[in-house]
Design an enzyme around this catalytic site. Structure first.
Site, short mmCIF file in Angstrom:
data_model
loop_
_atom_site.label_atom_id
_atom_site.label_comp_id
_atom_site.label_asym_id
_atom_site.label_seq_id
_atom_site.Cartn_x
_atom_site.Cartn_y
_atom_site.Cartn_z
N ASN A 33 0.87 -1.18 0.00
CA ASN A 33 0.00 0.00 0.00
C ASN A 33 0.91 1.23 0.00
O ASN A 33 2.13 1.11 0.11
CB ASN A 33 -0.96 -0.01 1.20
CG ASN A 33 -0.22 -0.08 2.52
OD1 ASN A 33 0.59 0.80 2.84
ND2 ASN A 33 -0.45 -1.13 3.28
N GLY A 41 -2.57 -9.78 3.47
CA GLY A 41 -2.33 -10.49 2.20
C GLY A 41 -0.85 -10.81 1.98
O GLY A 41 -0.12 -11.15 2.91
N VAL A 42 -0.43 -10.68 0.73
CA VAL A 42 0.95 -11.04 0.38
C VAL A 42 1.93 -10.08 1.06
O VAL A 42 3.06 -10.46 1.40
CB VAL A 42 1.11 -11.11 -1.15
CG1 VAL A 42 1.05 -9.76 -1.81
CG2 VAL A 42 2.38 -11.83 -1.54
N ASP A 43 1.52 -8.85 1.26
CA ASP A 43 2.37 -7.84 1.93
C ASP A 43 2.73 -8.31 3.34
O ASP A 43 3.91 -8.33 3.74
CB ASP A 43 1.57 -6.53 1.97
CG ASP A 43 2.39 -5.31 2.35
OD1 ASP A 43 3.62 -5.42 2.42
OD2 ASP A 43 1.78 -4.25 2.57
N THR A 127 -5.53 -8.13 -6.84
CA THR A 127 -6.67 -9.04 -7.00
C THR A 127 -7.19 -9.62 -5.68
O THR A 127 -8.11 -10.43 -5.69
CB THR A 127 -6.34 -10.22 -7.94
OG1 THR A 127 -5.30 -11.02 -7.34
CG2 THR A 127 -5.89 -9.72 -9.30
N GLY A 128 -6.60 -9.20 -4.55
CA GLY A 128 -7.07 -9.68 -3.26
C GLY A 128 -7.86 -8.59 -2.57
O GLY A 128 -8.98 -8.25 -2.97
#
Ligand code: AR6
Length: 182
Positions: A33, A41-43, A127-128
């Site tokens: 972000n 999520g992936v972050d 996409t999440g």
């Protein structure tokens, strides 16, 4: 699990289903972000795997605009670098979301070229939590990468690291429209 491999010129493009934090590539891309200070999520997974040194380096970057990208070291990851990019939040498609998403892939590939990286893995950005439609995002991702290959000649391998088989199938369908089988 490798779903599809294709070659475009000297570059190998792989679509796999995996946890991106486990990959031993030169750089993994983070769907961050604008604060670059971590999230879900992936972050969240990347920051947990890299350790607290990653957020410390991210603090020195003072954020990143949507559609742009920044590079850091990978710390405890197998990947030597993390390229942090900020995808658009999907708000219906009329706020420039497609161009901003393509820009994430382009800016990440520009950094690969600048830093002479040879391999890079991308998650399915936006996409999440940011709700970008997965099929539309897969087409944009594959097209942007294929267009950027000549501009990043150090890159010999690009991995689309999907987190589910349906996501990998969408990327495979998009990639099948480009290149030739290995
Ligand atoms: N490896 C590979 N892909 C993953 C992993 C993983 N370990 N974990 C999730 N994905 P998201 P966004 C997939 O939500 O939509 C954060 O809070 C996931 O299934 O991680 O760009 C940031 O700080 C999906 O296909 O990113 C931002 O605030 C893809 O990664 C916001 O979320 C992207 O999902 C960014 O949202």
């Amino acid at each position: 699990m490798t779903v599809l491999t294709r070659r475009i010129g000297a570059v190998q493009l792989d679509i796999i289903v995996a946890d991106i934090t486990t990959l031993g590539v030169d750089a993994i891309v983070n769907a961050a972000n604008t604060s670059l200070l971590g999230g879900g999520g992936v972050d969240g997974a990347i920051h947990r795997a890299a350790g607290p040194e990653l957020v410390a380096e991210c603090r020195t970057l003072h954020g990143c605009n949507t559609g742009d990208a920044r590079i850091t070291k990978g710390y405890r990851l197998k990947a030597a670098h993390v390229i942090h990019t900020v995808g658009p939040v999907w708000t219906g498609g009329t706020s420039g979301e497609d161009d901003l998403l393509a820009s994430c892939y382009r800016r990440a590939m520009e950094l690969c070229g600048k830093h002479k990286l040879t391999s890079v893995a991308f998650p399915a950005i936006s996409t999440g939590i940011y709700r970008f439609p997965a099929d539309r995002a897969a087409e944009i991702a594959v097209r942007a990468i294929v267009e950027m290959l000549p501009g990043a000649p150090s890159v010999g391998r690009v991995v689309f690291c999907c987190f589910s088989e349906p996501s990998a199938k969408l990327h495979a369908e998009a990639l099948a429209r480009h290149g030739s089988p290995c």
